[in-house]
Design an enzyme around this catalytic site. Structure first.
Site, PDB file in Angstrom:
ATOM      1  N   HIS A 140       0.824  -0.989   0.119  1.00  0.00           N
ATOM      2  CA  HIS A 140       0.088   0.161  -0.145  1.00  0.00           C
ATOM      3  C   HIS A 140       0.836   1.162   0.021  1.00  0.00           C
ATOM      4  O   HIS A 140       1.702   1.497   0.842  1.00  0.00           O
ATOM      5  CB  HIS A 140      -0.869   0.022   1.279  1.00  0.00           C
ATOM      6  CG  HIS A 140      -1.666   1.253   1.444  1.00  0.00           C
ATOM      7  ND1 HIS A 140      -2.235   2.021   0.449  1.00  0.00           N
ATOM      8  CD2 HIS A 140      -1.716   2.187   2.647  1.00  0.00           C
ATOM      9  CE1 HIS A 140      -2.824   3.061   0.965  1.00  0.00           C
ATOM     10  NE2 HIS A 140      -2.500   3.336   2.358  1.00  0.00           N
ATOM     11  N   HIS A 142       1.127   5.630  -0.897  1.00  0.00           N
ATOM     12  CA  HIS A 142       0.477   6.850  -1.235  1.00  0.00           C
ATOM     13  C   HIS A 142       1.129   7.600  -2.526  1.00  0.00           C
ATOM     14  O   HIS A 142       1.922   8.618  -2.549  1.00  0.00           O
ATOM     15  CB  HIS A 142       0.646   8.008  -0.076  1.00  0.00           C
ATOM     16  CG  HIS A 142      -0.017   7.212   1.253  1.00  0.00           C
ATOM     17  ND1 HIS A 142       0.066   8.076   2.402  1.00  0.00           N
ATOM     18  CD2 HIS A 142      -0.793   6.409   1.442  1.00  0.00           C
ATOM     19  CE1 HIS A 142      -0.731   7.376   3.364  1.00  0.00           C
ATOM     20  NE2 HIS A 142      -1.170   6.164   2.574  1.00  0.00           N
ATOM     21  N   GLU A 170       3.029  -0.588 -22.740  1.00  0.00           N
ATOM     22  CA  GLU A 170       3.354  -1.561 -21.627  1.00  0.00           C
ATOM     23  C   GLU A 170       2.215  -2.065 -20.651  1.00  0.00           C
ATOM     24  O   GLU A 170       2.143  -3.217 -20.373  1.00  0.00           O
ATOM     25  CB  GLU A 170       4.669  -1.512 -21.072  1.00  0.00           C
ATOM     26  CG  GLU A 170       4.509  -0.290 -20.126  1.00  0.00           C
ATOM     27  CD  GLU A 170       5.746  -0.401 -18.990  1.00  0.00           C
ATOM     28  OE1 GLU A 170       6.342  -1.483 -18.751  1.00  0.00           O
ATOM     29  OE2 GLU A 170       6.221   0.699 -18.568  1.00  0.00           O
ATOM     30  N   HIS A 211      -6.445   8.615  -1.347  1.00  0.00           N
ATOM     31  CA  HIS A 211      -5.588   8.008  -0.443  1.00  0.00           C
ATOM     32  C   HIS A 211      -4.479   7.462  -0.872  1.00  0.00           C
ATOM     33  O   HIS A 211      -3.274   7.921  -0.594  1.00  0.00           O
ATOM     34  CB  HIS A 211      -6.427   7.211   0.498  1.00  0.00           C
ATOM     35  CG  HIS A 211      -5.610   6.568   1.625  1.00  0.00           C
ATOM     36  ND1 HIS A 211      -6.450   6.433   2.934  1.00  0.00           N
ATOM     37  CD2 HIS A 211      -4.586   5.968   1.688  1.00  0.00           C
ATOM     38  CE1 HIS A 211      -5.614   5.706   3.596  1.00  0.00           C
ATOM     39  NE2 HIS A 211      -4.388   5.558   2.809  1.00  0.00           N
TER      40      HIS A 211
HETATM   41  O1  2HA Z   1       0.180   3.729   7.529  1.00  0.00           O
HETATM   42  O2  2HA Z   1      -1.064   4.461   5.268  1.00  0.00           O
HETATM   43  O3  2HA Z   1      -3.408   4.050   5.354  1.00  0.00           O
HETATM   44  C1  2HA Z   1      -0.468   4.792   7.261  1.00  0.00           C
HETATM   45  C2  2HA Z   1      -1.323   4.545   6.153  1.00  0.00           C
HETATM   46  C3  2HA Z   1      -2.940   4.392   6.537  1.00  0.00           C
HETATM   47 ZN    ZN Z   2      -2.460   4.776   3.618  1.00  0.00          ZN
END
Ligand code: 2HA
Ligand code: ZN
Length: 274
Positions: A140, A142, A170, A211
């Site tokens: 995950h 940002h 690509e 997010h």
């Molecule tokens: O760890 O990214 O989504 C902090 C984050 C929460």
């Molecule tokens: Zn996050």
């Protein structure tokens, strides 16, 4: 071999360092988890403490029973992982019901697993089932440009997929199954974990509006590479939009030719008429 010298730990340290340098992990932003292979779970035996207490995950992930995960700590900075793994990351073990976890290594001084534990474990659970045990990584980040696009494109996975495919030849080869989009939700719990893992049934990339992005894959290299490719494509789209928009592009028929040439299946639902 010492735990810190093991290949999965060195790879994990590298991916966190590379991702931080990309600018995807300001402060404590983002988190990465890796499901250990059987032989790795055996290799760490001499270094882990199995006596620790179990804590409720908050969701049930039955098919992850007794699995070990290496993951980032809640509130920890990804850019600090290389500085001290024991403080910033940990290895957890899931109990035999898939309901609780215990910390068996790292996360010292009272640290806890990532606040996005539910999204990570529920996505691992889906991917383990869908890929016949192959996928091991959930990341995950940002990602700046993908986040920016969630303010101007409709929050529709079909639109995100098609627009990002068009930005580099690509792309459809790297993410032929397209992208899922979760509308804005409160992060850090079971609800967003459920939405994310539902979309992971079909996609390897899931964007959280305003997010960040979740990517999944077989190895750390492939997962990082996927995040990098999607985010780069988003960067190109942001530039194109800032320059006044497309004047020409890759057409739906071009994509059909590409699918044939590269032997990939590109679902027709992404090749809609515009
Ligand atoms: O760890 O990214 O989504 C902090 C984050 C929460
Ligand atoms: Zn996050």
């Amino acid at each position: 071999m010492e735990l810190l010298q093991m290949k999965f730990m060195r790879e994990y340290t590298k991916i966190t360092k590379d991702a931080a340098l990309k600018g995807w992990h300001e402060r404590n932003g983002g988190n990465i988890s890796y499901r250990l292979k059987e032989e790795e779970a055996v290799a760490i035996r001499d270094f882990v403490n199995e006596e620790s207490e179990y804590t409720a995950i908050g969701v049930t992930v039955e098919n992850l029973a007794s699995e070990y995960f290496l993951l980032t700590g809640s509130g920890k900075f990804i850019r600090n992982v290389a500085l001290s793994q024991e403080e910033n990351v940990g290895i957890i073990k899931i109990d035999e019901k898939g309901e609780n976890y215990k910390i068996v290594w790292g996360l010292i001084n009272g640290a806890k697993p990532t606040s996005e534990l539910a999204s990570h474990l529920m996505s691992h659970s889906v991917k383990k089932r869908k890929t016949n045990d192959k996928y091991r990584v959930i990341m995950h980040s940002h990602t700046t440009n993908l986040i920016a696009l969630t303010f101007v494109l409709p929050l529709d996975g079909k639109v995100f997929t098609r627009e990002l495919w068009e930005m580099a030849t690509e792309c459809p080869v790297v993410f032929p199954d397209g992208i899922g989009v979760v509308p804005w939700m409160v992060p850090g719990g079971a609800e967003i974990g459920k939405e994310t893992s539902n979309l992971m049934e079909e996609h390897d990339v899931v964007i959280w509006a305003h997010h960040g992005t979740f990517c999944s894959g077989e190895t750390m290299d492939l997962t990082f590479g996927l995040m990098d490719t999607v985010e780069k494509s988003a960067e190109i789209l942001v530039k194109v939009l800032a320059m006044g928009g497309k004047k020409q592009t890759i057409t739906a028929d071009n994509f059909r030719d590409l699918a044939e040439g590269f032997n990939v299946i590109l679902p027709e639902k992404f090749l809609y008429e515009k």
